[in-house]
Design a protein around this motif. Structure first.
Motif, PDB file in Angstrom:
ATOM      1  N   MET A  18     -71.003  -8.969  -6.349  1.00  0.00           N
ATOM      2  CA  MET A  18     -70.105  -9.485  -7.354  1.00  0.00           C
ATOM      3  C   MET A  18     -69.182 -10.544  -6.758  1.00  0.00           C
ATOM      4  N   ARG A  19     -68.835 -10.370  -5.504  1.00  0.00           N
ATOM      5  CA  ARG A  19     -67.958 -11.350  -4.860  1.00  0.00           C
ATOM      6  C   ARG A  19     -68.605 -12.727  -4.840  1.00  0.00           C
ATOM      7  N   ILE A  20     -69.874 -12.774  -4.515  1.00  0.00           N
ATOM      8  CA  ILE A  20     -70.581 -14.054  -4.457  1.00  0.00           C
ATOM      9  C   ILE A  20     -70.693 -14.667  -5.852  1.00  0.00           C
ATOM     10  N   SER A  21     -70.892 -13.832  -6.860  1.00  0.00           N
ATOM     11  CA  SER A  21     -70.965 -14.347  -8.231  1.00  0.00           C
ATOM     12  C   SER A  21     -69.654 -14.993  -8.643  1.00  0.00           C
ATOM     13  N   PHE A  22     -68.532 -14.329  -8.337  1.00  0.00           N
ATOM     14  CA  PHE A  22     -67.241 -14.912  -8.701  1.00  0.00           C
ATOM     15  C   PHE A  22     -66.912 -16.132  -7.851  1.00  0.00           C
ATOM     16  N   GLU A  23     -67.371 -16.166  -6.607  1.00  0.00           N
ATOM     17  CA  GLU A  23     -67.130 -17.341  -5.777  1.00  0.00           C
ATOM     18  C   GLU A  23     -67.963 -18.541  -6.212  1.00  0.00           C
ATOM     19  N   SER A  24     -69.086 -18.297  -6.878  1.00  0.00           N
ATOM     20  CA  SER A  24     -69.930 -19.408  -7.319  1.00  0.00           C
ATOM     21  C   SER A  24     -69.349 -20.142  -8.526  1.00  0.00           C
ATOM     22  N   VAL A  25     -68.413 -19.502  -9.239  1.00  0.00           N
ATOM     23  CA  VAL A  25     -67.761 -20.164 -10.374  1.00  0.00           C
ATOM     24  C   VAL A  25     -66.704 -21.118  -9.822  1.00  0.00           C
ATOM     25  N   PRO A  26     -66.728 -22.382 -10.240  1.00  0.00           N
ATOM     26  CA  PRO A  26     -65.740 -23.344  -9.723  1.00  0.00           C
ATOM     27  C   PRO A  26     -64.306 -22.926 -10.075  1.00  0.00           C
ATOM     28  N   ARG A  27     -63.436 -23.089  -9.130  1.00  0.00           N
ATOM     29  CA  ARG A  27     -62.016 -22.746  -9.335  1.00  0.00           C
ATOM     30  C   ARG A  27     -61.412 -23.605 -10.443  1.00  0.00           C
ATOM     31  N   GLU A  28     -61.921 -24.828 -10.595  1.00  0.00           N
ATOM     32  CA  GLU A  28     -61.411 -25.745 -11.620  1.00  0.00           C
ATOM     33  C   GLU A  28     -61.638 -25.198 -13.022  1.00  0.00           C
ATOM     34  N   LEU A  29     -62.688 -24.414 -13.216  1.00  0.00           N
ATOM     35  CA  LEU A  29     -62.973 -23.832 -14.529  1.00  0.00           C
ATOM     36  C   LEU A  29     -61.864 -22.856 -14.929  1.00  0.00           C
ATOM     37  N   GLU A  30     -61.457 -22.033 -13.992  1.00  0.00           N
ATOM     38  CA  GLU A  30     -60.369 -21.099 -14.264  1.00  0.00           C
ATOM     39  C   GLU A  30     -59.048 -21.845 -14.459  1.00  0.00           C
ATOM     40  N   GLU A  31     -58.802 -22.845 -13.638  1.00  0.00           N
ATOM     41  CA  GLU A  31     -57.570 -23.610 -13.775  1.00  0.00           C
ATOM     42  C   GLU A  31     -57.518 -24.346 -15.104  1.00  0.00           C
ATOM     43  N   ALA A  32     -58.656 -24.862 -15.570  1.00  0.00           N
ATOM     44  CA  ALA A  32     -58.694 -25.543 -16.868  1.00  0.00           C
ATOM     45  C   ALA A  32     -58.380 -24.569 -18.001  1.00  0.00           C
ATOM     46  N   ALA A  33     -58.863 -23.348 -17.898  1.00  0.00           N
ATOM     47  CA  ALA A  33     -58.552 -22.344 -18.922  1.00  0.00           C
ATOM     48  C   ALA A  33     -57.070 -22.005 -18.904  1.00  0.00           C
ATOM     49  N   LEU A  34     -56.472 -21.916 -17.734  1.00  0.00           N
ATOM     50  CA  LEU A  34     -55.044 -21.621 -17.649  1.00  0.00           C
ATOM     51  C   LEU A  34     -54.206 -22.783 -18.187  1.00  0.00           C
ATOM     52  N   VAL A  35     -54.631 -24.026 -17.940  1.00  0.00           N
ATOM     53  CA  VAL A  35     -53.916 -25.192 -18.453  1.00  0.00           C
ATOM     54  C   VAL A  35     -54.032 -25.256 -19.978  1.00  0.00           C
ATOM     55  N   ASP A  36     -55.180 -24.849 -20.520  1.00  0.00           N
ATOM     56  CA  ASP A  36     -55.388 -24.888 -21.968  1.00  0.00           C
ATOM     57  C   ASP A  36     -54.642 -23.785 -22.707  1.00  0.00           C
ATOM     58  N   GLY A  37     -53.960 -22.915 -21.991  1.00  0.00           N
ATOM     59  CA  GLY A  37     -53.127 -21.927 -22.662  1.00  0.00           C
ATOM     60  C   GLY A  37     -53.603 -20.497 -22.544  1.00  0.00           C
ATOM     61  N   CYS A  38     -54.672 -20.250 -21.845  1.00  0.00           N
ATOM     62  CA  CYS A  38     -55.138 -18.873 -21.662  1.00  0.00           C
ATOM     63  C   CYS A  38     -54.274 -18.184 -20.612  1.00  0.00           C
ATOM     64  N   GLY A  39     -54.049 -16.900 -20.806  1.00  0.00           N
ATOM     65  CA  GLY A  39     -53.421 -16.109 -19.756  1.00  0.00           C
ATOM     66  C   GLY A  39     -54.478 -15.726 -18.731  1.00  0.00           C
ATOM     67  N   THR A  40     -54.074 -15.023 -17.704  1.00  0.00           N
ATOM     68  CA  THR A  40     -55.039 -14.668 -16.661  1.00  0.00           C
ATOM     69  C   THR A  40     -56.100 -13.699 -17.192  1.00  0.00           C
ATOM     70  N   VAL A  41     -55.699 -12.738 -17.996  1.00  0.00           N
ATOM     71  CA  VAL A  41     -56.666 -11.784 -18.547  1.00  0.00           C
ATOM     72  C   VAL A  41     -57.583 -12.475 -19.547  1.00  0.00           C
ATOM     73  N   SER A  42     -57.000 -13.347 -20.360  1.00  0.00           N
ATOM     74  CA  SER A  42     -57.798 -14.080 -21.342  1.00  0.00           C
ATOM     75  C   SER A  42     -58.781 -15.026 -20.650  1.00  0.00           C
ATOM     76  N   ALA A  43     -58.347 -15.679 -19.572  1.00  0.00           N
ATOM     77  CA  ALA A  43     -59.254 -16.555 -18.820  1.00  0.00           C
ATOM     78  C   ALA A  43     -60.376 -15.747 -18.194  1.00  0.00           C
ATOM     79  N   LEU A  44     -60.047 -14.569 -17.706  1.00  0.00           N
ATOM     80  CA  LEU A  44     -61.093 -13.710 -17.150  1.00  0.00           C
ATOM     81  C   LEU A  44     -62.100 -13.316 -18.216  1.00  0.00           C
ATOM     82  N   ARG A  45     -61.591 -12.916 -19.379  1.00  0.00           N
ATOM     83  CA  ARG A  45     -62.464 -12.426 -20.446  1.00  0.00           C
ATOM     84  C   ARG A  45     -63.284 -13.545 -21.099  1.00  0.00           C
ATOM     85  N   ARG A  46     -62.668 -14.695 -21.306  1.00  0.00           N
ATOM     86  CA  ARG A  46     -63.341 -15.766 -22.055  1.00  0.00           C
ATOM     87  C   ARG A  46     -64.110 -16.759 -21.191  1.00  0.00           C
TER      88      ARG A  46
END
Length: 121
Positions: free
Chosen positions: A1-29
């Protein structure tokens, strides 16, 4: 699972946080759909490990609460040197069919999750 989460670009999570998602919402969506093949692979391995577990139920469970592998061994007891091979084979089929069906249903996701850890990119 660690490798799967590391393969997702960090920018994708940061873009979700900038668009207004919280950390849990970014994780879920965002993150969970991105690592879905890895989740399915880990879930399939966990199911198969629990389904085929023999030693723990042998020592901890008694009476009528037995998983299928333990019930199959208890059913295979010899009576005066005669083994009922038909009943044993039927038990093996009943034990195997759910695992094969689950693998066939999730095969595409399983292969994607398995290969995502093997490839860098």
């Amino acid at each position: 699972m660690r490798i799967s989460f590391e393969s997702v670009p960090r920018e994708l999570e940061e873009a979700a946080l900038v668009d207004g998602c919280g950390t849990v919402s970014a994780l879920r969506r965002v993150l969970v759909p991105a690592v879905k093949p890895g989740l399915i692979t880990v879930g399939l391995f966990a199911f198969l490990a629990a389904w085929n577990d023999f030693m723990v139920p042998l020592y901890l469970l008694g009476g009528d609460n037995q998983p299928l592998p333990l019930a199959l061994v208890n059913m295979r007891q010899q009576v005066m040197g005669v083994i009922d091979y038909g009943a044993t084979q039927a038990g093996v089929v009943v034990l195997t069919v759910p695992c094969v069906l689950l693998f066939l249903v999730l095969q595409r996701h399983y292969v994607n999750g398995f290969m995502s850890g093997a490839l860098k990119g």
